[in-house]
Design a protein around this motif. Sequence first.
Motif, PDB file in Angstrom:
ATOM      1  N   THR A 206       0.838  -1.206   0.000  1.00  0.00           N
ATOM      2  CA  THR A 206       0.000   0.000   0.000  1.00  0.00           C
ATOM      3  C   THR A 206       0.869   1.251   0.000  1.00  0.00           C
ATOM      4  O   THR A 206       0.607   2.198  -0.752  1.00  0.00           O
ATOM      5  N   ILE A 207       1.904   1.256   0.814  1.00  0.00           N
ATOM      6  CA  ILE A 207       2.804   2.421   0.868  1.00  0.00           C
ATOM      7  C   ILE A 207       3.520   2.589  -0.467  1.00  0.00           C
ATOM      8  O   ILE A 207       3.654   3.710  -0.967  1.00  0.00           O
ATOM      9  N   ILE A 208       3.963   1.485  -1.058  1.00  0.00           N
ATOM     10  CA  ILE A 208       4.609   1.570  -2.376  1.00  0.00           C
ATOM     11  C   ILE A 208       3.645   2.165  -3.396  1.00  0.00           C
ATOM     12  O   ILE A 208       3.996   3.066  -4.158  1.00  0.00           O
ATOM     13  N   PHE A 209       2.411   1.681  -3.409  1.00  0.00           N
ATOM     14  CA  PHE A 209       1.409   2.144  -4.371  1.00  0.00           C
ATOM     15  C   PHE A 209       1.085   3.631  -4.170  1.00  0.00           C
ATOM     16  O   PHE A 209       1.017   4.396  -5.134  1.00  0.00           O
ATOM     17  N   LEU A 210       0.887   4.045  -2.908  1.00  0.00           N
ATOM     18  CA  LEU A 210       0.509   5.435  -2.635  1.00  0.00           C
ATOM     19  C   LEU A 210       1.702   6.390  -2.649  1.00  0.00           C
ATOM     20  O   LEU A 210       1.526   7.586  -2.829  1.00  0.00           O
ATOM     21  N   GLY A 211       2.890   5.893  -2.436  1.00  0.00           N
ATOM     22  CA  GLY A 211       4.085   6.741  -2.409  1.00  0.00           C
ATOM     23  C   GLY A 211       4.324   7.347  -1.039  1.00  0.00           C
ATOM     24  O   GLY A 211       5.336   7.117  -0.410  1.00  0.00           O
ATOM     25  N   HIS A 212       3.392   8.127  -0.578  1.00  0.00           N
ATOM     26  CA  HIS A 212       3.407   8.721   0.763  1.00  0.00           C
ATOM     27  C   HIS A 212       2.009   8.506   1.334  1.00  0.00           C
ATOM     28  O   HIS A 212       1.035   8.889   0.694  1.00  0.00           O
ATOM     29  N   ALA A 213       1.941   7.888   2.511  1.00  0.00           N
ATOM     30  CA  ALA A 213       0.623   7.531   3.039  1.00  0.00           C
ATOM     31  C   ALA A 213       0.557   7.774   4.540  1.00  0.00           C
ATOM     32  O   ALA A 213       1.519   7.540   5.258  1.00  0.00           O
ATOM     33  N   THR A 214      -0.603   8.242   4.988  1.00  0.00           N
ATOM     34  CA  THR A 214      -0.854   8.371   6.423  1.00  0.00           C
ATOM     35  C   THR A 214      -1.330   7.008   6.939  1.00  0.00           C
ATOM     36  O   THR A 214      -1.698   6.129   6.153  1.00  0.00           O
ATOM     37  N   ILE A 215      -1.328   6.855   8.251  1.00  0.00           N
ATOM     38  CA  ILE A 215      -1.848   5.613   8.828  1.00  0.00           C
ATOM     39  C   ILE A 215      -3.302   5.419   8.394  1.00  0.00           C
ATOM     40  O   ILE A 215      -3.716   4.309   8.049  1.00  0.00           O
TER      41      ILE A 215
ATOM     42  N   ASP B 222       4.237  19.393   9.270  1.00  0.00           N
ATOM     43  CA  ASP B 222       3.571  20.403  10.102  1.00  0.00           C
ATOM     44  C   ASP B 222       2.133  20.624   9.659  1.00  0.00           C
ATOM     45  O   ASP B 222       1.862  20.858   8.487  1.00  0.00           O
ATOM     46  N   GLY B 223       1.206  20.513  10.606  1.00  0.00           N
ATOM     47  CA  GLY B 223      -0.194  20.808  10.328  1.00  0.00           C
ATOM     48  C   GLY B 223      -0.978  19.671   9.715  1.00  0.00           C
ATOM     49  O   GLY B 223      -2.175  19.803   9.469  1.00  0.00           O
ATOM     50  N   PHE B 224      -0.331  18.553   9.433  1.00  0.00           N
ATOM     51  CA  PHE B 224      -1.001  17.411   8.824  1.00  0.00           C
ATOM     52  C   PHE B 224      -0.578  16.143   9.556  1.00  0.00           C
ATOM     53  O   PHE B 224       0.368  16.137  10.320  1.00  0.00           O
ATOM     54  N   ASP B 225      -1.283  15.036   9.292  1.00  0.00           N
ATOM     55  CA  ASP B 225      -0.893  13.749   9.862  1.00  0.00           C
ATOM     56  C   ASP B 225       0.488  13.357   9.357  1.00  0.00           C
ATOM     57  O   ASP B 225       0.903  13.792   8.269  1.00  0.00           O
ATOM     58  N   ASP B 226       1.175  12.513  10.125  1.00  0.00           N
ATOM     59  CA  ASP B 226       2.467  11.989   9.676  1.00  0.00           C
ATOM     60  C   ASP B 226       2.262  11.112   8.449  1.00  0.00           C
ATOM     61  O   ASP B 226       1.249  10.427   8.318  1.00  0.00           O
ATOM     62  N   TYR B 227       3.228  11.153   7.547  1.00  0.00           N
ATOM     63  CA  TYR B 227       3.214  10.309   6.361  1.00  0.00           C
ATOM     64  C   TYR B 227       4.290   9.251   6.504  1.00  0.00           C
ATOM     65  O   TYR B 227       5.270   9.435   7.211  1.00  0.00           O
ATOM     66  N   TYR B 228       4.118   8.155   5.786  1.00  0.00           N
ATOM     67  CA  TYR B 228       5.100   7.077   5.762  1.00  0.00           C
ATOM     68  C   TYR B 228       5.444   6.780   4.316  1.00  0.00           C
ATOM     69  O   TYR B 228       4.598   6.887   3.428  1.00  0.00           O
ATOM     70  N   GLU B 229       6.710   6.439   4.092  1.00  0.00           N
ATOM     71  CA  GLU B 229       7.158   6.074   2.758  1.00  0.00           C
ATOM     72  C   GLU B 229       8.195   4.966   2.877  1.00  0.00           C
ATOM     73  O   GLU B 229       8.788   4.780   3.940  1.00  0.00           O
TER      74      GLU B 229
END
Length: 126
Positions: A12-21, A59-66
């Motif tokens: 899912t992370i690979i597909f989205l590139g940058h993704a929140t939980i 800043d100001g948004f949820d953390d992203y994961y990649e």
Amino acid sequence: MKKTLTEQIVETIIFLGHATINDIYCDIKALKPNVQKGRIEKIIFTLCENGTIEKLKVDGFDDYYEISKGPHNHFICSTCGKVININSQVVTPNNDIDGNIVQNIKIYIYGICSECNKDKKSEIIN
């Protein structure tokens, strides 16, 4: 062959590139309705600890994961929170800066992405 939850999270992370939980949870919940968000969070934290994925504090948004892919910079839209990889680097790990050895670099560049900029231009025209 059935994929593990960890494999699905990584895909899912690979597909989205940058993704929140929440992005990851919603994507996987569509395939596995009984999955619990807490279990996904626990796996994501483990993947961060072992270096498979990286957490981006925005800043100001949820953390992203990649997926961890070496040093690169990020452009973050201050309007929508979209994260875009920027491949320009002036300093790289193991460089020496005034006798200091660079081990890791994280640069976040904030601005307005092309999509939000386009929306603002159309608002002005209308």
